[in-house]
Scaffold this motif. Sequence first.
Motif, mmCIF file in Angstrom:
data_model
loop_
_atom_site.group_PDB
_atom_site.id
_atom_site.type_symbol
_atom_site.label_atom_id
_atom_site.label_comp_id
_atom_site.label_asym_id
_atom_site.label_seq_id
_atom_site.Cartn_x
_atom_site.Cartn_y
_atom_site.Cartn_z
ATOM 1 N N ARG A 64 0.842 -1.199 0.000
ATOM 2 C CA ARG A 64 0.000 0.000 0.000
ATOM 3 C C ARG A 64 0.878 1.249 0.000
ATOM 4 O O ARG A 64 1.849 1.355 0.744
ATOM 5 C CB ARG A 64 -0.919 -0.010 1.224
ATOM 6 C CG ARG A 64 -2.041 1.022 1.152
ATOM 7 C CD ARG A 64 -2.986 0.860 2.331
ATOM 8 N NE ARG A 64 -3.620 -0.449 2.322
ATOM 9 C CZ ARG A 64 -3.531 -1.314 3.333
ATOM 10 N NH1 ARG A 64 -2.849 -1.005 4.408
ATOM 11 N NH2 ARG A 64 -4.129 -2.495 3.265
ATOM 12 N N GLY A 65 0.518 2.198 -0.860
ATOM 13 C CA GLY A 65 1.308 3.413 -0.991
ATOM 14 C C GLY A 65 2.372 3.321 -2.078
ATOM 15 O O GLY A 65 2.925 4.346 -2.498
ATOM 16 N N ARG A 66 2.674 2.102 -2.525
ATOM 17 C CA ARG A 66 3.668 1.913 -3.587
ATOM 18 C C ARG A 66 3.041 1.316 -4.851
ATOM 19 O O ARG A 66 3.461 1.624 -5.960
ATOM 20 C CB ARG A 66 4.796 0.999 -3.111
ATOM 21 C CG ARG A 66 5.560 1.527 -1.919
ATOM 22 C CD ARG A 66 6.767 0.651 -1.593
ATOM 23 N NE ARG A 66 6.380 -0.711 -1.233
ATOM 24 C CZ ARG A 66 6.782 -1.803 -1.882
ATOM 25 N NH1 ARG A 66 7.602 -1.687 -2.926
ATOM 26 N NH2 ARG A 66 6.391 -2.993 -1.490
ATOM 27 N N PHE A 67 2.072 0.458 -4.683
ATOM 28 C CA PHE A 67 1.425 -0.218 -5.810
ATOM 29 C C PHE A 67 0.021 0.347 -6.005
ATOM 30 O O PHE A 67 -0.638 0.774 -5.052
ATOM 31 C CB PHE A 67 1.299 -1.714 -5.567
ATOM 32 C CG PHE A 67 2.590 -2.474 -5.538
ATOM 33 C CD1 PHE A 67 3.827 -1.849 -5.571
ATOM 34 C CD2 PHE A 67 2.567 -3.868 -5.486
ATOM 35 C CE1 PHE A 67 5.014 -2.559 -5.546
ATOM 36 C CE2 PHE A 67 3.732 -4.599 -5.469
ATOM 37 C CZ PHE A 67 4.960 -3.944 -5.491
ATOM 38 N N THR A 68 -0.424 0.320 -7.246
ATOM 39 C CA THR A 68 -1.765 0.754 -7.593
ATOM 40 C C THR A 68 -2.401 -0.285 -8.499
ATOM 41 O O THR A 68 -1.754 -0.775 -9.433
ATOM 42 C CB THR A 68 -1.737 2.104 -8.331
ATOM 43 O OG1 THR A 68 -1.063 3.079 -7.534
ATOM 44 C CG2 THR A 68 -3.148 2.597 -8.618
ATOM 45 N N ILE A 69 -3.649 -0.618 -8.218
ATOM 46 C CA ILE A 69 -4.368 -1.566 -9.054
ATOM 47 C C ILE A 69 -5.493 -0.831 -9.778
ATOM 48 O O ILE A 69 -6.142 0.048 -9.190
ATOM 49 C CB ILE A 69 -4.904 -2.750 -8.208
ATOM 50 C CG1 ILE A 69 -5.492 -3.835 -9.098
ATOM 51 C CG2 ILE A 69 -5.902 -2.282 -7.171
ATOM 52 C CD1 ILE A 69 -5.774 -5.128 -8.330
ATOM 53 N N SER A 70 -5.696 -1.167 -11.029
ATOM 54 C CA SER A 70 -6.751 -0.528 -11.816
ATOM 55 C C SER A 70 -7.311 -1.548 -12.810
ATOM 56 O O SER A 70 -6.779 -2.668 -12.921
ATOM 57 C CB SER A 70 -6.209 0.700 -12.557
ATOM 58 O OG SER A 70 -5.176 0.339 -13.454
#
Length: 120
Positions: A64-70
Amino acid sequence: QVQLVESGGGLVQAGGSLRLSCAASGDIYRLNTMGWFRRGPGGQRELVGTITSDESTNLGDSVRGRFTISRDNAKNMTYLQLNNLNRWDSAVYYCYAMVVRSSGFEYDYWGQGTQVTVSA
């Protein structure tokens, strides 16, 4: 049948970034929750993150805070943006999806995995 195919893995230096993609195809009536897991060298499977069909996301504490899911519902794809990578992020990353098929039944599907290796 339904197929999930991941791409975008590779070798990256610590502090670098990668973007993983997962394409779903086949007998898909609706894609529900999609997500990513990873399995590191020790063999332990870890949830990286999930994204619902209405794009609510949940990320694991370690990313959390480093990876993003979309996701792109029109293309039946989900993406994982990995930033500020460290060596503990080295793992095989697996995409999964909860798929409603034309039968009306929901099934879980997994991709074959894509390797991410972070060098010091």
